[in-house]
Write a protein that holds these residues in place. Structure first.
Motif, mmCIF file in Angstrom:
data_model
loop_
_atom_site.group_PDB
_atom_site.id
_atom_site.type_symbol
_atom_site.label_atom_id
_atom_site.label_comp_id
_atom_site.label_asym_id
_atom_site.label_seq_id
_atom_site.Cartn_x
_atom_site.Cartn_y
_atom_site.Cartn_z
ATOM 1 N N ARG A 56 77.879 77.779 184.436
ATOM 2 C CA ARG A 56 78.017 78.176 183.043
ATOM 3 C C ARG A 56 78.852 79.453 182.955
ATOM 4 O O ARG A 56 78.749 80.331 183.803
ATOM 5 N N GLY A 136 77.346 76.535 177.154
ATOM 6 C CA GLY A 136 76.423 75.746 177.949
ATOM 7 C C GLY A 136 76.732 74.270 178.025
ATOM 8 O O GLY A 136 76.071 73.539 178.763
ATOM 9 N N ASP A 170 79.214 83.139 174.562
ATOM 10 C CA ASP A 170 78.363 82.543 175.593
ATOM 11 C C ASP A 170 77.125 83.384 175.907
ATOM 12 O O ASP A 170 76.324 82.992 176.734
#
Length: 229
Positions: A56, A136, A170
Motif C-alpha cells: 500500500r 488501499g 492515503d
C-alpha cells in the motif's frame, strides 16, 4: 515560489530533502524493536530469481530498510512528482535502484525499463494504489506487471506502535522512533492468466486485494493495533 515548484526545478533540493528523510527514517528503524514474518519464504524465492513486491502507498516509508538488500536488489517504480523523486532518493541512499516511470514514456518503453531491471536480477516493487488512489485499492498496474513478468508475487506491510498519519489522500503512516514494529512479507498463491479478459482481471484484482489487506492487517495485529489504512 511554492516548495513544490522549487522541488520540481531543483535536483539539489531533492537530494537535500532525500538525505534528511533518509536520516530520520534510518533513526526510526534503528530505535524500533522489530518482529518480522515471512523473511524465509521471501529469501527462498529470491534465491531462484526476482519477485514482484506489492504494498500500500501508505506503508512505503520504511520499505527500503526492510528489504533483504544482502540477497537481491529492488527497483521501486515511482512517478516523477517531487515527492516521488524524494522517495526515490531515499531508496538510492538505502542501496536500492529506483526507476522513475515518466508519463512521457510509452507503455513499450516502460516495459523495456522494467524488463531490463529484471534481467539485471532486480526485483520490482510497486504500490497497489499509487500514485493517487483510491487509497488501499489494487489498481491495474500490479495486475498487468504480475501478468507480464511471470515472477512470484509477494505482499509487504509494516506497522509501528509509535506513529502519526499524514493528511494525505492515503493517510501515509509516519513512523516515530521507539516502541515496537512489525514487518510482514507474504507470498501470493494466485496467478494472473496470460489471456486477461474483464472477468479474469477482476478475479485477479479481488485475489490480490485480499492478500494485500491480509498482510497489512497482520502487521497491525502483531502489535495489537486495529487494521489501519
Amino acid at each position: 515560489m511554492s516548495l513544490r515548484k522549487r522541488l520540481a526545478r531543483s535536483p539539489a533540493l531533492i537530494g537535500t530533502m532525500g538525505g534528511l528523510a533518509h536520516g530520520y527514517l534510518g533513526h526510526c528503524q534503528r530505535r524500533t524493536r522489530w518482529e518480522r514474518r515471512g523473511d524465509a519464504d521471501l529469501r527462498a524465492a529470491l534465491a531462484e530469481g526476482p519477485v514482484l513486491l506489492i504494498l500500500r502507498h501508505s506503508r512505503l516509508m520504511l520499505g527500503p530498510f526492510h528489504w533483504p538488500r544482502d540477497t537481491a536488489d529492488l527497483s521501486s517504480l515511482h512517478d516523477t512528482s517531487p515527492i516521488a523523486r524524494i522517495a526515490g532518493d531515499t531508496h538510492r541512499r538505502s542501496g536500492l535502484t529506483p526507476v522513475a516511470m515518466s508519463p512521457r514514456l510509452s507503455n513499450l518503453a516502460m516495459s523495456r525499463l522494467v524488463m531490463d531491471r529484471l534481467r539485471a536480477g532486480a526485483s520490482i516493487g510497486i504500490t497497489a494504489d499509487g500514485p493517487l488512489g483510491p487509497a488501499g485499492r489494487v489498481n491495474d498496474p500490479p495486475i498487468d506487471w504480475a501478468r507480464s513478468i511471470g515472477r512470484p508475487v509477494f505482499f509487504y506491510a509494516y506497522s509501528v506502535e509509535r506513529q502519526a498519519r499524514a493528511k494525505s489522500w492515503d493517510r501515509l503512516l509516519l513512523p516515530r522512533p521507539g516502541g515496537r514494529g512489525a514487518v510482514v512479507f507474504r507470498r501470493w498463491e494466485g496467478t494472473v492468466p496470460r489471456r486477461l479478459d474483464t472477468q479474469a482481471r477482476e478475479a485477479a484484482r479481488a485475489s490480490l486485494q485480499a492478500g494485500l489487506d491480509a498482510a497489512t492487517a497482520e502487521a497491525d495485529a502483531m502489535l495489537g493495533l486495529p487494521p489501519g489504512p
